[in-house]
Design an enzyme around this catalytic site. Structure first.
Site, PDB file in Angstrom:
ATOM      1  N   TYR B  53       0.842  -1.203   0.000  1.00 35.06           N
ATOM      2  CA  TYR B  53       0.000   0.000   0.000  1.00 35.06           C
ATOM      3  C   TYR B  53       0.874   1.249   0.000  1.00 35.06           C
ATOM      4  O   TYR B  53       1.748   1.363   0.849  1.00 35.06           O
ATOM      5  CB  TYR B  53      -0.912   0.044   1.219  1.00 35.06           C
ATOM      6  CG  TYR B  53      -1.933  -1.047   1.358  1.00 35.06           C
ATOM      7  CD1 TYR B  53      -2.225  -1.929   0.323  1.00 35.06           C
ATOM      8  CD2 TYR B  53      -2.633  -1.215   2.558  1.00 35.06           C
ATOM      9  CE1 TYR B  53      -3.175  -2.930   0.473  1.00 35.06           C
ATOM     10  CE2 TYR B  53      -3.587  -2.203   2.711  1.00 35.06           C
ATOM     11  CZ  TYR B  53      -3.846  -3.058   1.668  1.00 35.06           C
ATOM     12  OH  TYR B  53      -4.798  -4.035   1.841  1.00 35.06           O
ATOM     13  N   GLN B 183      -8.241 -12.896   6.378  1.00 29.98           N
ATOM     14  CA  GLN B 183      -8.814 -11.645   5.880  1.00 29.98           C
ATOM     15  C   GLN B 183      -9.433 -11.897   4.502  1.00 29.98           C
ATOM     16  O   GLN B 183      -8.746 -11.845   3.479  1.00 29.98           O
ATOM     17  CB  GLN B 183      -7.756 -10.544   5.799  1.00 29.98           C
ATOM     18  CG  GLN B 183      -8.385  -9.188   5.502  1.00 29.98           C
ATOM     19  CD  GLN B 183      -7.401  -8.049   5.548  1.00 29.98           C
ATOM     20  OE1 GLN B 183      -7.176  -7.377   4.558  1.00 29.98           O
ATOM     21  NE2 GLN B 183      -6.820  -7.813   6.696  1.00 29.98           N
ATOM     22  N   LEU B 215     -17.363  -2.298   2.646  1.00 27.62           N
ATOM     23  CA  LEU B 215     -18.331  -1.354   2.086  1.00 27.62           C
ATOM     24  C   LEU B 215     -18.219  -1.311   0.564  1.00 27.62           C
ATOM     25  O   LEU B 215     -18.656  -0.355  -0.061  1.00 27.62           O
ATOM     26  CB  LEU B 215     -18.091   0.044   2.672  1.00 27.62           C
ATOM     27  CG  LEU B 215     -18.414   0.163   4.169  1.00 27.62           C
ATOM     28  CD1 LEU B 215     -17.859   1.466   4.732  1.00 27.62           C
ATOM     29  CD2 LEU B 215     -19.913   0.089   4.394  1.00 27.62           C
TER      30      LEU B 215
END
Lengths: 43, 272
Positions: B53, B183, B215
Site C-alpha cells: 500500500y 482476511q 463497504l
C-alpha cells in the site's frame, strides 16, 4: 459486524468528516427486522 | 469500548478496523494523522495495512501506508501496545520481491518493521496465495518470526476454504504455527467468497476474521448515485465486482430501512 464468523470489518475514510459515521457504527443497534432486511437484500 | 478477541490469539481488536490503504493515496500524511488521531482517540485500536500500500498511485512504490503509520505512531506518542497493527507480505514490491518464500518473508518483515518504526507486528498476513511456494515453507518462516518476537500472530488473506484447510493441516502436521487470522473479501453485496464452507471452517477452528471491501469500496455507502459519480474518484475503480447498476438495484430497497433507522448507509452495511 453481526455476521457469523466475522470478528470485525475493515472500514476506511479519506477525510476527517467521514469519520463520524465510522466511529458511531458499533453503537448502532439494528432491529431484528432491519437485520432481516439486510440479510435478504444480499441474497 | 468493548473489544473482540481475534480468534484464539490473545489480541483484542475494536469492532471496526481502520483500512490503511488510503494513506498515501486518497489521504495525504497530514490528513492520515488526523484520521488516526480521531480513530484511536475514540477508543478504536486496530489498523490494517500492507507492504504494497499504496503502490498503485503514480509516483508511489509501495510502503507509503506503513511509513505514514510509523510516522504517526512516533508523532502521536501513542503507546505501542495500545495499537494493533496488521500488515501483509506477498504482493510485488519490485523485481523479485514478491511471493511467500522464506527468504523474501524474512527480508520483507524487516522492511515493514523499519517503515512502521516498531520492533514487532501484531498480525502478519500472507497477502495472496503463492502457487510457487509450499505452505510448509511459508508457515516455517512465519513460525520463526513468531519465535523471534517479531510477529504476535500470523494469518492469510484471500484463501478459499480448501486452501485454508490445507494450510491448517500442514501446520498441525509439522507442529508449526498455524494461521490464526483470515482476511477475506466480504460485504453485504458480495458474500459468496466467505459464507459457507470458509466461514464454517473459521468458526470450527476459532480463526479471527477481518473482512475487507466491507463497504465495497464505497458503493455500499450510497455515495455513488450514478456511474458519473464514480468516474474520477480514486476509489471508484477499486470495487472489482460491483457494477453501478447492480449496486443501485441493491441499495434501492434499503432506503426505507435507512430512513427508519436514521443511520447512514455506512453504519447499516457494516452491521449486515
Amino acid at each position: 459486524m453481526t455476521r457469523r464468523g466475522v470478528t470485525a470489518p475493515i472500514a476506511s475514510a479519506s477525510r476527517p468528516e467521514q469519520m463520524d459515521t465510522l466511529l458511531r457504527a458499533p453503537d448502532i443497534e439494528l432491529s431484528q427486522e432491519a437485520l432481516q432486511r439486510l440479510q435478504e437484500a444480499g441474497e | 469500548m468493548h473489544k473482540r478477541r481475534l480468534g484464539r490469539t490473545n489480541i483484542e481488536i475494536s469492532p471496526v478496523v481502520f483500512g490503511g490503504n488510503v494513506f498515501g493515496w486518497t489521504a495525504d500524511e497530514q490528513t492520515s494523522f488526523a484520521l488516526l488521531d480521531r480513530f484511536v482517540g475514540a477508543g478504536f485500536n486496530a489498523i490494517d495495512t500492507a507492504d504494497v500500500y499504496s503502490a498503485w498511485v503514480d509516483g508511489n512504490k509501495g510502503g507509503e501506508s506503513e511509513i505514514i503509520i510509523g510516522n504517526w505512531l512516533k508523532r502521536a506518542g501513542v503507546p505501542r501496545e495500545d495499537v494493533v497493527i496488521i500488515t501483509k507480505v506477498g504482493s510485488e514490491m519490485g523485481p523479485g520481491k514478491k511471493g511467500l518464500k522464506e527468504d523474501w518473508i524474512m527480508e520483507a518483515v524487516e522492511d515493514s518493521l523499519r517503515r512502521l518504526q516498531t520492533d514487532y507486528l501484531d498480525v502478519y498476513l500472507a497477502h495472496w496465495p503463492d502457487p510457487d511456494t509450499d505452505y510448509d515453507e511459508t508457515i516455517g518462516a512465519f513460525t520463526r518470526l513468531r519465535e523471534q518476537g517479531k510477529v504476535r500472530a500470523i494469518g492469510a488473506s484471500n484463501l478459499d476454504a480448501g486452501q485454508l484447510a490445507e494450510a491448517l493441516r500442514v501446520a498441525e502436521h509439522t507442529g508449526r504455527a498455524r494461521y490464526d487470522v483470515l482476511q477475506p473479501e466480504y460485504n453485504l453485496y458480495d458474500r459468496s467468497g466467505f459464507e459457507g464452507a470458509l466461514a464454517e471452517l473459521c468458526v470450527e477452528h476459532d480463526i479471527g476474521v477481518i473482512t475487507y471491501f466491507s463497504l465495497a469500496s464505497g458503493f455500499l455507502t450510497g455515495k455513488y448515485k450514478s456511474a458519473g459519480d464514480a468516474e474520477g474518484q480514486a476509489r471508484g475503480g477499486m470495487s472489482r465486482n460491483t457494477s453501478m447498476s447492480a449496486a443501485h438495484a441493491f441499495l434501492q430497497p434499503l432506503k426505507p430501512l435507512r430512513q427508519k433507522q436514521a443511520n447512514t448507509p455506512r453504519q447499516s452495511r457494516l452491521h449486515g
